[in-house]
Enzyme design. Sequence first.
Site, PDB file in Angstrom:
ATOM      1  N   HIS A 182     -11.584 -10.962  19.749  1.00  0.00           N
ATOM      2  CA  HIS A 182     -12.384 -10.797  20.963  1.00  0.00           C
ATOM      3  C   HIS A 182     -12.696 -12.145  21.579  1.00  0.00           C
ATOM      4  O   HIS A 182     -12.594 -13.180  20.912  1.00  0.00           O
ATOM      5  CB  HIS A 182     -13.701 -10.081  20.626  1.00  0.00           C
ATOM      6  CG  HIS A 182     -14.556 -10.897  19.713  1.00  0.00           C
ATOM      7  ND1 HIS A 182     -14.444 -10.827  18.342  1.00  0.00           N
ATOM      8  CD2 HIS A 182     -15.506 -11.827  19.961  1.00  0.00           C
ATOM      9  CE1 HIS A 182     -15.292 -11.675  17.789  1.00  0.00           C
ATOM     10  NE2 HIS A 182     -15.960 -12.307  18.747  1.00  0.00           N
ATOM     11  N   HIS A 209     -12.733 -18.384  24.763  1.00  0.00           N
ATOM     12  CA  HIS A 209     -11.725 -18.487  23.702  1.00  0.00           C
ATOM     13  C   HIS A 209     -11.730 -17.246  22.830  1.00  0.00           C
ATOM     14  O   HIS A 209     -12.684 -16.449  22.889  1.00  0.00           O
ATOM     15  CB  HIS A 209     -12.043 -19.699  22.824  1.00  0.00           C
ATOM     16  CG  HIS A 209     -13.299 -19.492  22.031  1.00  0.00           C
ATOM     17  ND1 HIS A 209     -14.557 -19.693  22.581  1.00  0.00           N
ATOM     18  CD2 HIS A 209     -13.505 -19.033  20.774  1.00  0.00           C
ATOM     19  CE1 HIS A 209     -15.468 -19.389  21.674  1.00  0.00           C
ATOM     20  NE2 HIS A 209     -14.864 -18.966  20.572  1.00  0.00           N
TER      21      HIS A 209
END
Length: 222
Positions: A69, A153
């Site tokens: 995620h 990220h």
Amino acid sequence: VPLEETSLPLFFGWFLLPGIQDKVRCTSMDFLKTLDTLEAFKKHLPDFTVEAEKEVDLEQYFQANGALHCTTKFCDYGKAEGAKEYADKSAVKELYGSAFELSLSALFVTPRTVGARVSLSEDQLTLWPADAEKEAVPLVPAAATLPAGSRAHITLGCAEGVEAKQTGFDLLEILALQQEGQEGELVEEMELGSLAYYGKGRWLLSLREPVSAQACFSSLYG
Ligand code: 2AM
């Protein structure tokens, strides 16, 4: 604990759909497998690990953690600063449960973490908290001058004893160096893209073809 405090999640973010999670994990594994065999990596090994090792098996060195995620807001069940304000944002409410295409533009490796850089679109930036980069300033001072979304990220793995939140700080460090005009030492043209070295064990692979990853904007209560 009052219900009000538990009604906020651990974090909000984009959760990669299962098929693309496998693909990203494979790409990351391939990269790590190649990186630790490169002469340039071996040459800089003392920058990578303080231990007097001659070789490192990067696939073993990093531990994978949970579903892939891209965190937008870490809420800590409401205890984190700005958690409630974020949950109340109209974009967060409107887009909760919607599908997105994230663009993964680079992979990076440091002695602490391995991650993928996510390059957010204008639409996606509406879900990005205004203070995400500023939060990193005590650790990465130059983060104050990086554009919103720089910290975005996906954590792909952490070295033993390292917390996932470190991945974003590691990315910001590399982007700060780039902003100062350091291109990094171009090490190799790999099949996936160009690999550059930024010192202190920091490696960045700019992907030739960004990976497009389908993801759902949601939250995790954990
Ligand atoms: P990550 O986004 O770098 O992977 C659960 O711990 C998730 O929330 C992880 O994905 C983690 O890091 C992120 N996280 C944990 N603490 C955080 C913090 N203080 N700020 C931002 N993200 C955090």
